[in-house]
Design a protein around this motif. Structure first.
Motif, short mmCIF file in Angstrom:
data_model
loop_
_atom_site.label_atom_id
_atom_site.label_comp_id
_atom_site.label_asym_id
_atom_site.label_seq_id
_atom_site.Cartn_x
_atom_site.Cartn_y
_atom_site.Cartn_z
N GLY A 44 0.82 -1.20 0.00
CA GLY A 44 0.00 0.00 0.00
C GLY A 44 0.86 1.26 0.00
N CYS A 45 0.24 2.39 -0.32
CA CYS A 45 0.94 3.67 -0.36
C CYS A 45 1.47 4.09 1.00
CB CYS A 45 0.03 4.75 -0.94
SG CYS A 45 -1.49 5.01 -0.01
N ASN A 46 0.99 3.45 2.06
CA ASN A 46 1.45 3.75 3.41
C ASN A 46 2.61 2.86 3.85
OD1 ASN A 46 0.02 1.39 3.61
ND2 ASN A 46 -1.28 2.05 5.30
N GLY A 47 3.12 2.02 2.93
CA GLY A 47 4.25 1.16 3.25
C GLY A 47 3.87 -0.11 3.98
N LYS A 48 2.59 -0.41 4.07
CA LYS A 48 2.11 -1.61 4.77
C LYS A 48 1.72 -2.67 3.74
CE LYS A 48 -1.52 -3.09 7.96
NZ LYS A 48 -2.68 -2.66 8.75
N THR A 49 2.04 -3.93 4.04
CA THR A 49 1.66 -5.04 3.17
C THR A 49 0.26 -5.51 3.53
OG1 THR A 49 3.96 -5.76 2.93
CG2 THR A 49 2.25 -7.39 2.44
N TYR A 50 -0.59 -5.67 2.51
CA TYR A 50 -1.95 -6.17 2.68
C TYR A 50 -2.05 -7.53 2.01
CZ TYR A 50 -3.04 -1.50 4.24
OH TYR A 50 -3.05 -0.32 4.95
N GLY A 51 -2.91 -8.39 2.51
CA GLY A 51 -3.04 -9.75 2.00
C GLY A 51 -3.45 -9.84 0.55
N ASN A 52 -4.22 -8.87 0.08
CA ASN A 52 -4.61 -8.79 -1.33
C ASN A 52 -5.16 -7.40 -1.61
OD1 ASN A 52 -7.49 -8.85 -0.70
ND2 ASN A 52 -7.21 -11.04 -0.29
N SER A 53 -5.43 -7.11 -2.86
CA SER A 53 -5.88 -5.77 -3.24
C SER A 53 -7.23 -5.42 -2.63
CB SER A 53 -5.92 -5.62 -4.76
OG SER A 53 -6.79 -6.57 -5.32
N CYS A 54 -8.07 -6.42 -2.44
CA CYS A 54 -9.38 -6.17 -1.83
C CYS A 54 -9.22 -5.67 -0.39
CB CYS A 54 -10.22 -7.44 -1.86
SG CYS A 54 -11.88 -7.25 -1.17
N GLU A 55 -8.33 -6.29 0.36
CA GLU A 55 -8.11 -5.87 1.75
C GLU A 55 -7.58 -4.44 1.83
OE1 GLU A 55 -5.71 -8.79 3.72
OE2 GLU A 55 -7.22 -10.35 3.47
N ALA A 56 -6.72 -4.06 0.90
CA ALA A 56 -6.22 -2.68 0.87
C ALA A 56 -7.35 -1.72 0.51
CB ALA A 56 -5.08 -2.55 -0.13
N GLY A 57 -8.15 -2.08 -0.48
CA GLY A 57 -9.26 -1.23 -0.90
C GLY A 57 -10.33 -1.08 0.17
N ARG A 58 -10.49 -2.10 0.97
CA ARG A 58 -11.51 -2.07 2.03
C ARG A 58 -11.25 -0.96 3.04
NH1 ARG A 58 -12.32 -7.65 4.89
NH2 ARG A 58 -10.28 -7.15 5.72
N VAL A 59 -9.99 -0.58 3.21
CA VAL A 59 -9.65 0.51 4.14
C VAL A 59 -9.16 1.76 3.41
CG1 VAL A 59 -9.24 -0.96 6.15
CG2 VAL A 59 -7.36 -0.51 4.57
N GLY A 60 -9.40 1.82 2.08
CA GLY A 60 -9.13 3.02 1.31
C GLY A 60 -7.67 3.29 0.99
N ILE A 61 -6.85 2.24 0.90
CA ILE A 61 -5.43 2.43 0.60
C ILE A 61 -5.14 2.11 -0.86
CG2 ILE A 61 -3.10 1.54 1.10
CD1 ILE A 61 -4.16 3.34 3.28
N ALA A 62 -4.43 3.01 -1.53
CA ALA A 62 -4.02 2.80 -2.91
C ALA A 62 -2.85 1.82 -2.94
CB ALA A 62 -3.60 4.12 -3.55
N ILE A 63 -2.81 1.00 -3.97
CA ILE A 63 -1.75 0.01 -4.12
C ILE A 63 -0.58 0.62 -4.89
CG2 ILE A 63 -1.15 -2.22 -5.14
CD1 ILE A 63 -4.18 -2.91 -4.79
N VAL A 64 0.63 0.47 -4.32
CA VAL A 64 1.83 0.98 -4.96
C VAL A 64 2.46 -0.09 -5.85
CG1 VAL A 64 4.15 1.86 -4.53
CG2 VAL A 64 2.27 2.59 -3.09
N SER A 65 2.47 -1.35 -5.36
CA SER A 65 3.08 -2.43 -6.14
C SER A 65 2.54 -3.77 -5.69
CB SER A 65 4.60 -2.41 -5.99
OG SER A 65 4.97 -2.66 -4.65
N LYS A 66 2.69 -4.76 -6.59
CA LYS A 66 2.32 -6.14 -6.23
C LYS A 66 3.44 -6.71 -5.38
CE LYS A 66 -0.63 -8.19 -9.32
NZ LYS A 66 -1.19 -9.17 -8.67
N GLY A 67 3.09 -7.62 -4.50
CA GLY A 67 4.09 -8.24 -3.63
C GLY A 67 4.20 -7.48 -2.31
N GLU A 68 4.97 -8.07 -1.40
CA GLU A 68 5.15 -7.45 -0.10
C GLU A 68 5.97 -6.17 -0.20
OE1 GLU A 68 6.68 -10.30 2.68
OE2 GLU A 68 5.01 -11.68 2.35
N CYS A 69 5.74 -5.26 0.72
CA CYS A 69 6.50 -4.01 0.76
C CYS A 69 7.95 -4.30 1.13
CB CYS A 69 5.91 -3.04 1.80
SG CYS A 69 4.23 -2.51 1.44
N LYS A 70 8.87 -3.58 0.54
CA LYS A 70 10.29 -3.71 0.89
C LYS A 70 10.51 -3.00 2.22
CE LYS A 70 11.64 -4.98 -3.43
NZ LYS A 70 10.98 -6.20 -3.69
N LYS A 71 11.34 -3.57 3.04
CA LYS A 71 11.60 -2.95 4.34
C LYS A 71 12.89 -2.21 4.36
CE LYS A 71 8.50 -5.72 6.74
NZ LYS A 71 7.90 -5.99 7.89
#
Length: 71
Positions: A44-71
């Motif tokens: 997500g745009c907030n640097g948090k990894t979501y289980g899938n795009s639906c879960e990110a969308g459910r809380v209003g977060i835009a997707i930055v990239s597929k896969g887990e966020c880099k730490k």
């Protein structure tokens, strides 16, 4: 003079747009939308990894990239 004014105006508008996008990358209350449980991680745009795009969308977060966020 007009070119300088136009350049300043464009720079100001671009700066405002960036601030607006950054301030929108905050989780909102869960909207209650039902999501599937398939693990297909997205970053997500907030640097948090979501289980899938639906879960990110459910809380209003835009997707930055597929896969887990880099730490």
């Amino acid at each position: 003079m007009k070119k300088v004014f136009a350049a300043v105006l464009i720079a100001a508008l671009a700066g405002c747009q960036k601030e607006e996008v950054a301030s929108e990358c905050v989780e909102k209350p869960d909207n209650g939308m039902a999501c599937y449980t398939l693990y297909d991680p997205v970053c997500g745009c907030n640097g948090k990894t979501y289980g899938n795009s639906c879960e990110a969308g459910r809380v209003g977060i835009a997707i930055v990239s597929k896969g887990e966020c880099k730490k």
